[in-house]
Design a protein around this motif. Structure first.
Motif, PDB file in Angstrom:
ATOM      1  N   SER A   6       0.875  -1.170   0.000  1.00 19.12           N
ATOM      2  CA  SER A   6       0.000   0.000   0.000  1.00 19.12           C
ATOM      3  C   SER A   6       0.903   1.208   0.000  1.00 19.12           C
ATOM      4  N   GLU A 536       1.826   4.821   6.641  1.00 21.66           N
ATOM      5  CA  GLU A 536       1.950   3.376   6.411  1.00 21.66           C
ATOM      6  C   GLU A 536       1.313   2.558   7.537  1.00 21.66           C
ATOM      7  N   HIS A 539      -2.333   2.064   7.178  1.00 26.24           N
ATOM      8  CA  HIS A 539      -2.818   1.077   6.201  1.00 26.24           C
ATOM      9  C   HIS A 539      -3.192  -0.256   6.864  1.00 26.24           C
ATOM     10  N   GLU A 595      -6.008   5.619   1.023  1.00 29.79           N
ATOM     11  CA  GLU A 595      -4.893   6.565   1.001  1.00 29.79           C
ATOM     12  C   GLU A 595      -5.210   7.868   1.744  1.00 29.79           C
TER      13      GLU A 595
HETATM   14 ZN   LIG Z   1      -0.515   4.601   1.095  1.00 26.66          ZN
END
Ligand SMILES: [Zn+2]
Length: 686
Positions: A6, A536, A539, A595
């Motif tokens: 991701s 991060e 995610h 995101e």
């Molecule tokens: Zn990302």
């Protein structure tokens, strides 16, 4: 499933090229300066000397960056650019220097890299060999005159001796049980890459089609085919692909949260025998590649295999042969002589939008990185990275993780039961920083490449690498899953979170320059690498990551009630982006929940950390964040962004900041200002 991360950035940047710069014709009917609520200042040409500088309560991103955006030029060979892309360019230069300056052949890995580089650069030998090795393979395919012979070829020829294949296979951890490896079976490549292109050819698809046709025609001409024959072969390849593509998953569907559910199709060997029909998939796996007989198979796209089975007839023999030939030509062009090598560069330039020239050294460095991943990575890490940075970044990650405890504890939409599971997942997040701790797992001691001086040829070397990589995948299949395994090399310009190993990855080539350096103050550190780390970690708890438990298994660990509340928040985030338009009439795709959620959570985390620092300079922090995302791009890349999961850079700043009182209060932003968002309208999930 191809291992994906991701990613924090829009794309993984490769070799100084970003994304295609094509189809640049702006429509005269569109006024691109009519964005709501903010001007789409990312789009080249929307910010000019005449653009009035907004107050930061109106458009914080533009207020901070207007001078920079006025002066920023997208360099030749790029389709977007900004200061954050500089380390990517530096990476190219650093990799090139590995082969052009004094690298000592001290280890087997270094020797491999130097030998392969010498073969790439030995134009006399390459020109002497010419296209003969490719011709041998295309002739073999041309001689296939029955379905039986095709089956024998695809199923029984070692993979390194095949011109191309109808299948792609790799060893990956299972989705349901990430401690067990599975054989992941996917469709092979399409010339236009995205199956959606065969329904509706986009501008990008047209560029790819024309470039591939030109390359194939030139090389087939060199192999002795007439122009008409070459054109017919290309047409046959596309017509075969179009039939397969009609049932294949499109690239945009691969970016949706239900993608993993869709591809998680378990097949025993017996079920695969039935599904394959006449298609020699199993013998390809077991004989051509060398995998053991197994019941642990994942067939990502059963409809594709069913379609392939329908198409696998005597009648379609010519189409299938031409599919193999066209792809074999594209795939091998850069391992041939000078002429083919240059034609391949023309092809790459077209599909990647590179308009300037690139040196042989740069092009070959990129090929080296792709073909000889780990030896090159190790040379890079040893020369450019250091342990102090690795230690400091590890500590920063621990601080971010510990801050997420508070964020989860305070999430009032969750019951204690789900909170406890989330905390437990948080506590087991593994971190992979800059480079792998155990290099021995990545040494290529069983690979041999004879140098040019020892009579080696590039063609033979590339073939050895294909065999070696396949053997490595076969070996890993028979071993327990190694959760610390690096699927990407450290010289990757990106970062990521992998839900299956529940780990975050900060790659060595990313944490450099203005993104991270040892001299940074806390404000810049938090606004850049700190934000990335916070992003991060988030995610693990976004619309995709939340489907995986702490052991990396795709399993529901939320109570029904909490999942419903979480989904509702994701829906609210979707609704929020529906009201944003880069210009009048232009919508954003409904796929930003992962995101945008990650950016907002990253900011929340950094603000919590900042609150613990005496004398923290918020103005510097917020501006540094805006500055980090200063980028401009072409119209095409802007369209691509509208479809992408990542919000456009100006939205990554403005949408993120307007969720937080700390920002609004600091600048005295109030109701009526465009940067203002009322508490009840805020959409940060965490
Ligand atoms: Zn990302």
């Amino acid at each position: 499933m191809k291992k994906t991360l991701s990613v924090v950035l829009f794309v993984i940047l490769l070799s100084g090229l970003l994304l295609p710069a094509f189809a640049e014709d702006a429509s005269a009917d569109i006024d691109y300066t009519t964005g709501t609520p903010w001007l789409c200042s990312f789009l080249d040409g929307t910010v000019t000397a005449d653009t009035k500088a907004p107050d930061l309560s109106e458009d914080f991103y533009l207020a901070c960056n207007i001078e920079g955006l006025r002066n920023l030029q997208i360099p030749e060979g790029y389709s977007y650019y900004g200061p954050q892309d500089e380390p990517a360019v530096q990476l190219d230069e650093d990799i090139m220097k590995l082969f052009t300056s004094e690298t000592e052949a001290g280890s087997h890995d270094a020797q491999l890299a130097l030998n392969l580089y010498s073969l790439y650069m030995d134009w006399d030998s390459r020109n002497a060999v010419g296209t003969a090795p490719l011709k041998k393979l295309t002739d073999e395919v041309e001689r296939i005159d029955s379905l039986e012979a095709l089956t024998e070829y695809l199923g029984n020829t070692p993979v390194e001796d095949q011109l191309f294949s109808l299948f792609k296979v790799e060893t990956v951890p299972g989705l349901d049980d990430s401690s067990v490896n599975v054989l992941d079976i996917q469709p092979s490549d399409l010339a236009l890459e995205d199956s959606a292109e065969y329904q509706n050819l986009s501008s990008l698809g047209k560029v790819k089609k024309d470039a591939a046709e030109a390359l194939v025609s030139r090389i087939l001409g060199k192999l002795g085919y007439t122009e008409e024959e070459a054109a017919a072969k290309f047409g046959n390849c596309l017509s075969f692909e179009a039939q397969l593509a009609s049932v294949m998953i499109s690239e945009s569907d691969k970016r949706k949260p239900d993608y993993y559910q869709k591809i998680n199709n378990h097949y025993t060997r017996q079920q695969l025998t039935e599904a394959q029909g006449n298609v020699p998939l199993l013998s390809f796996l077991e004989k051509a590649e060398g995998y053991p007989e197994t019941d642990s198979n994942i067939l990502e796209e059963p409809d594709w295999l069913a379609k392939l089975n329908c198409l696998y007839t005597e009648e379609n023999l010519g189409l299938i042969r031409d599919y193999l030939i066209v792809h074999g030509v594209i795939d091998n062009a850069d391992s041939l002589d000078r002429e083919c090598f240059e034609w391949k560069i023309v092809y790459d330039n077209a599909i990647k939008g590179i308009v300037g020239d690139r040196s042989d050294e740069l092009v070959i460095s990129t090929l080296m990185t792709e073909k000889l991943k780990w030896p090159v990575a190790r040379l890079y890490c040893e020369r450019y990275l250091n342990q102090n940075d690795k230690d400091r970044i590890s500590v920063l990650i621990d601080e971010v993780i510990s801050e997420y405890h508070g964020i989860i504890e305070e999430a009032d939409f969750l019951t204690d039961e789900t909170k406890a599971a989330a905390i437990s997942k948080l506590e087991t997040i593994d971190k992979q920083v800059l480079w792998p701790d155990d290099w021995s797992k990545y040494d290529s001691r069983d690979l041999e490449i004879a140098s040019s001086a020892d009579g080696g040829t590039l063609w033979e070397a590339v073939k050895s690498i294909v065999r070696y990589d396949t053997d490595q995948s076969v070996r890993r299949f028979s071993e327990p899953v190694d959760k610390d395994w690096w699927y990407f090399v450290p010289n990757t310009f990106n970062c990521g979170y992998d839900p299956q190993s529940n780990s975050i990855w900060i790659f060595g080539a990313f944490a450099r320059g203005d993104i991270y350096n040892a001299e940074m103050n806390d404000e810049d550190l938090y606004a850049r690498l700190g934000m990335v780390i916070g992003h991060e970690i988030s995610h693990a708890f976004d619309s995709t990551g939340a489907q995986f438990d702490q052991d990396g298994n795709m399993k529901q660990w939320w109570t029904d009630e909490d999942w419903a509340a979480f989904s509702e928040r994701n829906e609210k985030l979707n609704e929020y982006f529906k009201k944003i338009h880069p210009w009048e009439g232009q919508d954003l795709a409904e796929n930003k929940t992962g995101e945008a959620c990650a950016d907002m959570s990253g900011m929340k985390c950094m603000l919590r950390m900042a609150a613990k620092k005496d004398g923290f300079d918020y103005d510097r922090f917020f501006r540094s964040f805006a500055d980090f995302w200063m980028e401009k791009g072409t119209l095409t890349i802007t369209y691509i962004y509208c479809d992408d999961e990542h919000p456009l850079p100006y939205l990554r700043v403005n949408c993120t900041l307007q969720q937080f009182d700390q920002f609004l209060d600091f600048y005295g932003i109030k109701e009526g200002d465009k940067m203002y968002l009322a508490p009840e309208d805020r959409v940060n999930i965490w």
